[in-house]
Design a protein around this motif. Structure first.
Motif, PDB file in Angstrom:
ATOM      1  N   TYR A  45     -28.565 -31.092  -0.101  1.00 41.87           N
ATOM      2  CA  TYR A  45     -28.698 -32.881  -0.114  1.00 41.87           C
ATOM      3  C   TYR A  45     -30.151 -32.872  -0.050  1.00 41.87           C
TER       4      TYR A  45
ATOM      5  N   LEU B  78     -30.022 -34.738  -5.267  1.00 39.19           N
ATOM      6  CA  LEU B  78     -28.651 -33.991  -5.326  1.00 39.19           C
ATOM      7  C   LEU B  78     -27.869 -34.230  -4.108  1.00 39.19           C
TER       8      LEU B  78
ATOM      9  N   VAL C 105     -24.719 -33.026  -2.551  1.00 38.03           N
ATOM     10  CA  VAL C 105     -23.726 -32.179  -2.386  1.00 38.03           C
ATOM     11  C   VAL C 105     -22.972 -32.506  -1.131  1.00 38.03           C
TER      12      VAL C 105
ATOM     13  N   ARG D 162     -16.049 -28.970  -2.317  1.00 34.31           N
ATOM     14  CA  ARG D 162     -15.588 -28.971  -3.932  1.00 34.31           C
ATOM     15  C   ARG D 162     -16.686 -29.489  -4.676  1.00 34.31           C
ATOM     16  N   GLN D 163     -17.727 -30.032  -4.201  1.00 35.40           N
ATOM     17  CA  GLN D 163     -18.719 -30.733  -5.079  1.00 35.40           C
ATOM     18  C   GLN D 163     -19.527 -29.550  -5.199  1.00 35.40           C
ATOM     19  N   PHE D 164     -19.659 -28.797  -4.345  1.00 39.33           N
ATOM     20  CA  PHE D 164     -20.793 -27.568  -4.587  1.00 39.33           C
ATOM     21  C   PHE D 164     -20.102 -26.657  -5.567  1.00 39.33           C
TER      22      PHE D 164
ATOM     23  N   ALA E 142     -18.199 -27.610  -7.911  1.00 41.84           N
ATOM     24  CA  ALA E 142     -18.306 -28.215  -9.281  1.00 41.84           C
ATOM     25  C   ALA E 142     -19.894 -28.037  -9.795  1.00 41.84           C
ATOM     26  N   PHE E 143     -21.026 -28.338  -9.011  1.00 40.60           N
ATOM     27  CA  PHE E 143     -22.214 -27.877  -9.228  1.00 40.60           C
ATOM     28  C   PHE E 143     -22.620 -26.805  -9.875  1.00 40.60           C
TER      29      PHE E 143
ATOM     30  N   LEU F 268     -24.442 -33.793 -14.091  1.00 41.74           N
ATOM     31  CA  LEU F 268     -24.166 -33.792 -12.652  1.00 41.74           C
ATOM     32  C   LEU F 268     -23.054 -35.189 -12.498  1.00 41.74           C
TER      33      LEU F 268
ATOM     34  N   VAL G 133     -20.482 -34.719  -9.453  1.00 40.71           N
ATOM     35  CA  VAL G 133     -21.490 -34.425  -8.403  1.00 40.71           C
ATOM     36  C   VAL G 133     -22.288 -35.476  -8.183  1.00 40.71           C
TER      37      VAL G 133
END
Length: 398
Positions: A247, A259, A261, A265-267, A269-270, A318, A323
């Motif tokens: 972050y 960015l 995160v 889940r978002q990590f 997806a990244f 992103l 994300v």
């Protein structure tokens, strides 16, 4: 100034504003935006509010003698300006006559500074028991530092926020605007509205004692509570987050992006979006607590990944991956954005005493469905309403 057909939420409220610089004026501007009638008292001996001369830039005026600095205009719309010297019996009598009619008095003199004029909270609240009287000072009306002057930079220094702001290796850094003053003004507004509700229910006014430093410590928020919970002094992290990783601000091949995160889940997806299964499969990065423990190595890997693409490409990738990410706007970018245009981020307010005939100001973010915020009047020239004070007060006879 005049009322338009649509009433503001605080229509009929009379505010006597004895404040200057930023914290008090921020509060009274907000009350004015919401419909209150605000009478700003300014000292003829000093040319009014100190910030009138805090320029350039100034709004141009036909006489070439502008007292409308951008700084002053940032916190003084929707107010009348009345010149009165509080050190004279005439000035004191004038201000007392307004206080007798006022719902609210707000001042930011040093504690005890208004006693000699008979305009302190004890005197005025005794004379007018329904009055809401708000005092803003650097350190408050009590405590060992009550007599010290309060400036925004000193409040940011004393209250701890500067120790958290800036690059880890760099010096302590203040926030880019007078945020201790502005937030103190926000707390003042909330306190005044709460006290008015109590007054409307009981008939009792009260004194509100507010300090820049108290307010600033209160908005240390999670970092303050992190310290109280762990006993660990928070570290300065630049743009990084103490409790979430990654972050931060990251460089792309042609500019910086944010960015943010916020969860596992978002990590993942990244990692998928940038074809980095190796990061997704590293046990050290699979949960947020593990990512915090391995912040340095992960940040380096993320930096390398993002440095290979352009800013616009990174943001597109992103966004498509769900994300959270965003650009870092200049002030010109932000105020010129389609978002600012759609939401009234900038307003043009007529000002007959300027060369352009209007001034551009920052909009008010509050959107009401019934009592919209109104820009009834541009920031006033010094003392422009002194001669018609009686007319203004007659319109507000209770």
């Amino acid at each position: 100034m005049g009322h338009s057909e649509m009433a503001g939420a605080l229509d009929g409220l009379l505010v006597l504003d004895l404040s200057r610089i930023l914290a008090g004026p921020t509060a009274t501007q907000l009350l004015g935006d919401l419909g209150a009638t605000v009478i700003k008292i300014e000292n003829p001996k000093t040319g009014g509010d100190d910030t009138r001369s805090w320029g350039p830039p100034y709004a141009e005026t036909p006489d070439g003698q502008s007292d409308l600095s951008a700084y002053f205009m940032a916190a003084n719309r929707n107010k009348y300006s009345v010149g009165a010297d509080l050190s004279t019996p005439e000035g004191q009598a004038l201000v007392r006559s307004i206080a007798a009619q006022a719902d609210v008095v707000i001042e930011n003199y040093k504690p005890g500074g208004l006693v000699k004029y008979g305009l302190d909270h004890a005197t005025l609240c005794a004379a007018h028991p329904a009055l809401v009287y708000c005092s803003i000072s650097g350190f408050g009306q009590t405590g060992p530092n009550r007599d010290r002057a309060g400036y925004d930079l000193m409040a940011q220094g004393y209250g701890g926020i500067m120790s958290l702001t800036g690059a880890p290796e760099g010096p302590p850094m203040k926030v880019g605007v007078g945020i201790a003053d502005v937030m103190c003004g926000m707390y003042a507004t909330i306190g005044i509205l709460a006290a008015l509700r109590h007054r409307d229910a009981t008939g009792e006014g009260q004194h509100i004692d507010l300090a820049l430093v108290d307010a600033q410590m209160a908005w240390l928020i999670n970092e303050g509570t992190n310290f109280l919970t762990s006993g660990q002094e928070p570290a300065r992290r630049g743009n990084a987050h103490p409790n979430i990783v990654p972050y931060d601000v990251f460089a792309t091949s042609d500019g910086h992006i944010i960015l943010a995160v916020g969860n596992d889940r978002q990590f993942r997806a990244f990692c998928k979006a940038f074809d980095r299964p190796d990061l997704a499969e590293t046990p050290d990065y699979e949960t947020n607590p593990k990512r915090i423990a391995n912040r340095g190595a992960l940040s380096k890997a993320v930096s390398e990944t993002l440095s290979r693409v352009t800013r616009d490409a990174a943001l597109e990738i992103l966004q498509a991956a769900g994300v959270p990410a965003g650009p870092i706007h200049s002030v010109a970018d932000a105020l010129g954005s389609d978002q600012a245009a759609a939401r009234g981020g900038v307003v043009e307010v007529p000002h007959p005493q300027t060369s352009a005939g209007s001034v551009q100001l920052l909009g008010n973010p509050l959107k009401f469905s019934k009592t919209p915020v109104q820009m009834r009047a541009a920031p006033p020239r010094f003392g422009q309403d002194t001669e018609r004070l009686d007319t203004i007060l007659k319109a507000h006879k209770k």
